[in-house]
Design a protein around this motif. Structure first.
Motif, PDB file in Angstrom:
ATOM      1  N   MET A   1      32.237  30.189  41.838  1.00 27.16           N
ATOM      2  CA  MET A   1      33.360  29.355  42.213  1.00 27.16           C
ATOM      3  C   MET A   1      33.249  29.019  43.699  1.00 27.16           C
ATOM      4  N   TYR A   2      33.772  27.912  44.097  1.00 33.40           N
ATOM      5  CA  TYR A   2      33.704  27.448  45.468  1.00 33.40           C
ATOM      6  C   TYR A   2      34.709  28.201  46.347  1.00 33.40           C
ATOM      7  N   PRO A   3      34.393  28.383  47.632  1.00 34.09           N
ATOM      8  CA  PRO A   3      35.307  29.077  48.540  1.00 34.09           C
ATOM      9  C   PRO A   3      36.667  28.387  48.677  1.00 34.09           C
ATOM     10  N   VAL A   4      36.719  27.065  48.489  1.00 35.63           N
ATOM     11  CA  VAL A   4      38.005  26.356  48.565  1.00 35.63           C
ATOM     12  C   VAL A   4      38.924  26.850  47.461  1.00 35.63           C
ATOM     13  N   TYR A   5      38.403  27.031  46.260  1.00 37.81           N
ATOM     14  CA  TYR A   5      39.222  27.508  45.154  1.00 37.81           C
ATOM     15  C   TYR A   5      39.717  28.938  45.413  1.00 37.81           C
ATOM     16  N   TRP A   6      38.796  29.773  45.954  1.00 38.86           N
ATOM     17  CA  TRP A   6      39.198  31.144  46.277  1.00 38.86           C
ATOM     18  C   TRP A   6      40.271  31.148  47.366  1.00 38.86           C
ATOM     19  N   THR A   7      40.136  30.248  48.315  1.00 40.49           N
ATOM     20  CA  THR A   7      41.116  30.169  49.399  1.00 40.49           C
ATOM     21  C   THR A   7      42.506  29.926  48.848  1.00 40.49           C
ATOM     22  N   PHE A   8      42.637  28.901  48.016  1.00 40.04           N
ATOM     23  CA  PHE A   8      43.957  28.551  47.497  1.00 40.04           C
ATOM     24  C   PHE A   8      44.412  29.506  46.391  1.00 40.04           C
ATOM     25  N   SER A   9      43.476  30.122  45.677  1.00 41.32           N
ATOM     26  CA  SER A   9      43.847  31.115  44.666  1.00 41.32           C
ATOM     27  C   SER A   9      44.451  32.344  45.338  1.00 41.32           C
ATOM     28  N   PHE A  10      43.788  32.824  46.390  1.00 40.25           N
ATOM     29  CA  PHE A  10      44.328  33.981  47.096  1.00 40.25           C
ATOM     30  C   PHE A  10      45.648  33.656  47.797  1.00 40.25           C
ATOM     31  N   PHE A  11      45.766  32.416  48.291  1.00 36.93           N
ATOM     32  CA  PHE A  11      47.031  32.024  48.907  1.00 36.93           C
ATOM     33  C   PHE A  11      48.148  32.014  47.864  1.00 36.93           C
ATOM     34  N   GLY A  12      47.878  31.463  46.695  1.00 38.59           N
ATOM     35  CA  GLY A  12      48.871  31.444  45.621  1.00 38.59           C
ATOM     36  C   GLY A  12      49.265  32.844  45.184  1.00 38.59           C
ATOM     37  N   LEU A  13      48.260  33.733  45.053  1.00 37.28           N
ATOM     38  CA  LEU A  13      48.566  35.114  44.689  1.00 37.28           C
ATOM     39  C   LEU A  13      49.391  35.802  45.781  1.00 37.28           C
ATOM     40  N   ALA A  14      49.048  35.535  47.033  1.00 41.01           N
ATOM     41  CA  ALA A  14      49.812  36.119  48.141  1.00 41.01           C
ATOM     42  C   ALA A  14      51.260  35.648  48.098  1.00 41.01           C
ATOM     43  N   LEU A  15      51.473  34.382  47.783  1.00 44.77           N
ATOM     44  CA  LEU A  15      52.824  33.833  47.685  1.00 44.77           C
ATOM     45  C   LEU A  15      53.589  34.486  46.538  1.00 44.77           C
ATOM     46  N   ILE A  16      52.944  34.649  45.383  1.00 42.14           N
ATOM     47  CA  ILE A  16      53.599  35.270  44.223  1.00 42.14           C
ATOM     48  C   ILE A  16      53.963  36.722  44.526  1.00 42.14           C
ATOM     49  N   VAL A  17      53.031  37.459  45.135  1.00 43.69           N
ATOM     50  CA  VAL A  17      53.292  38.870  45.460  1.00 43.69           C
ATOM     51  C   VAL A  17      54.393  38.984  46.520  1.00 43.69           C
ATOM     52  N   ALA A  18      54.416  38.079  47.488  1.00 43.60           N
ATOM     53  CA  ALA A  18      55.459  38.102  48.515  1.00 43.60           C
ATOM     54  C   ALA A  18      56.831  37.830  47.901  1.00 43.60           C
ATOM     55  N   ILE A  19      56.892  36.915  46.951  1.00 40.68           N
ATOM     56  CA  ILE A  19      58.163  36.637  46.266  1.00 40.68           C
ATOM     57  C   ILE A  19      58.589  37.852  45.442  1.00 40.68           C
ATOM     58  N   MET A  20      57.614  38.533  44.820  1.00 41.57           N
ATOM     59  CA  MET A  20      57.937  39.747  44.069  1.00 41.57           C
ATOM     60  C   MET A  20      58.505  40.818  45.008  1.00 41.57           C
ATOM     61  N   GLU A  21      58.006  40.875  46.237  1.00 42.53           N
ATOM     62  CA  GLU A  21      58.501  41.856  47.209  1.00 42.53           C
ATOM     63  C   GLU A  21      59.976  41.631  47.519  1.00 42.53           C
ATOM     64  N   ILE A  22      60.414  40.382  47.503  1.00 44.35           N
ATOM     65  CA  ILE A  22      61.815  40.081  47.778  1.00 44.35           C
ATOM     66  C   ILE A  22      62.709  40.667  46.700  1.00 44.35           C
ATOM     67  N   PHE A  23      62.271  40.575  45.441  1.00 44.53           N
ATOM     68  CA  PHE A  23      63.125  40.951  44.323  1.00 44.53           C
ATOM     69  C   PHE A  23      62.904  42.370  43.800  1.00 44.53           C
ATOM     70  N   LEU A  24      61.770  42.967  44.088  1.00 45.52           N
ATOM     71  CA  LEU A  24      61.467  44.300  43.573  1.00 45.52           C
ATOM     72  C   LEU A  24      61.302  45.294  44.714  1.00 45.52           C
ATOM     73  N   PRO A  25      61.957  46.441  44.637  1.00 46.00           N
ATOM     74  CA  PRO A  25      61.767  47.448  45.683  1.00 46.00           C
ATOM     75  C   PRO A  25      60.419  48.142  45.502  1.00 46.00           C
ATOM     76  N   SER A  26      59.519  47.955  46.453  1.00 44.01           N
ATOM     77  CA  SER A  26      58.190  48.552  46.330  1.00 44.01           C
ATOM     78  C   SER A  26      57.842  49.437  47.519  1.00 44.01           C
ATOM     79  N   GLY A  27      58.758  49.582  48.448  1.00 42.57           N
ATOM     80  CA  GLY A  27      58.472  50.385  49.633  1.00 42.57           C
ATOM     81  C   GLY A  27      57.439  49.742  50.540  1.00 42.57           C
ATOM     82  N   GLY A  28      57.255  48.452  50.444  1.00 41.43           N
ATOM     83  CA  GLY A  28      56.310  47.746  51.303  1.00 41.43           C
ATOM     84  C   GLY A  28      54.925  47.596  50.713  1.00 41.43           C
TER      85      GLY A  28
END
Length: 180
Positions: free
Chosen positions: A1-28
């Motif tokens: 896979m191209y690095p551009v796809y990995w760039t935006f895939s990891f960004f999307g995953l980071a966004l999803i995980v950050a939103i999960m942090e808002i709603f779920l208590p995970s201790g950071g």
């Protein structure tokens, strides 16, 4: 896979995980994962091209504070935020304390010690009895006292001497604390 796809895939995953942090208590834990995914996306952005990586890093540096500001404003309205934070009407520190206001009105008033006050005792001021604390000296029952200050819910009194009683009866001036 191209690095551009990995760039935006990891960004999307980071966004999803950050939103999960808002709603779920995970201790950071989810925050650490989101930051790691964001760093990985920046690394892949630089693998595409230096200019693309620099521009992408600049955009991420703008996006993260905006996302945090939105998340912090949204968090008190989430179920976990409501569990942790008190509503202003439920917070006793934010509610006006009527008892404290009534006690503050006693400053400068004169009364009589109803019991011996080695440190704490009963005083009568304007027909009402209060528990009070002697400021510096023991006060015998029946001696005149004056309220000099309020500390929390404690009334601090001191013994009045004849000179203070005469001057106070001739002019109604609130007593001042000589130690303040």
């Amino acid at each position: 896979m191209y690095p551009v796809y990995w760039t935006f895939s990891f960004f999307g995953l980071a966004l999803i995980v950050a939103i999960m942090e808002i709603f779920l208590p995970s201790g950071g834990l989810l925050s650490v994962l989101a930051i790691s995914l964001l760093v990985a996306s920046v690394v892949f952005a630089f693998q595409v091209d230096f200019v693309f990586g620099s521009l992408y890093t600049f955009c991420v540096c703008l996006f993260v504070p905006i996302f945090l500001w939105i998340a912090l404003n949204m968090w008190p309205n989430t179920w976990i935020g409501r569990q942790i934070l008190l509503a202003p009407e439920d917070d006793p520190a934010l509610c006006p304390d009527e008892e404290q206001d009534l006690l503050k009105q006693l400053i400068g008033k004169h009364g009589m010690a109803k019991s011996k006050m080695l440190l704490v005792g009963l005083v009568e001021i304007e027909g009402n009895q209060y528990n009070a604390v002697s400021d510096a000296e023991a006060i015998e029952a029946g001696e005149p006292v004056g309220v000099i200050r309020i500390e929390g819910s404690s009334i601090i009194v001191r013994k009045l001497h004849k000179v203070e009683i005469q001057s106070a009866s001739s002019e109604e001036v609130p007593m001042e604390d000589p130690f303040a």
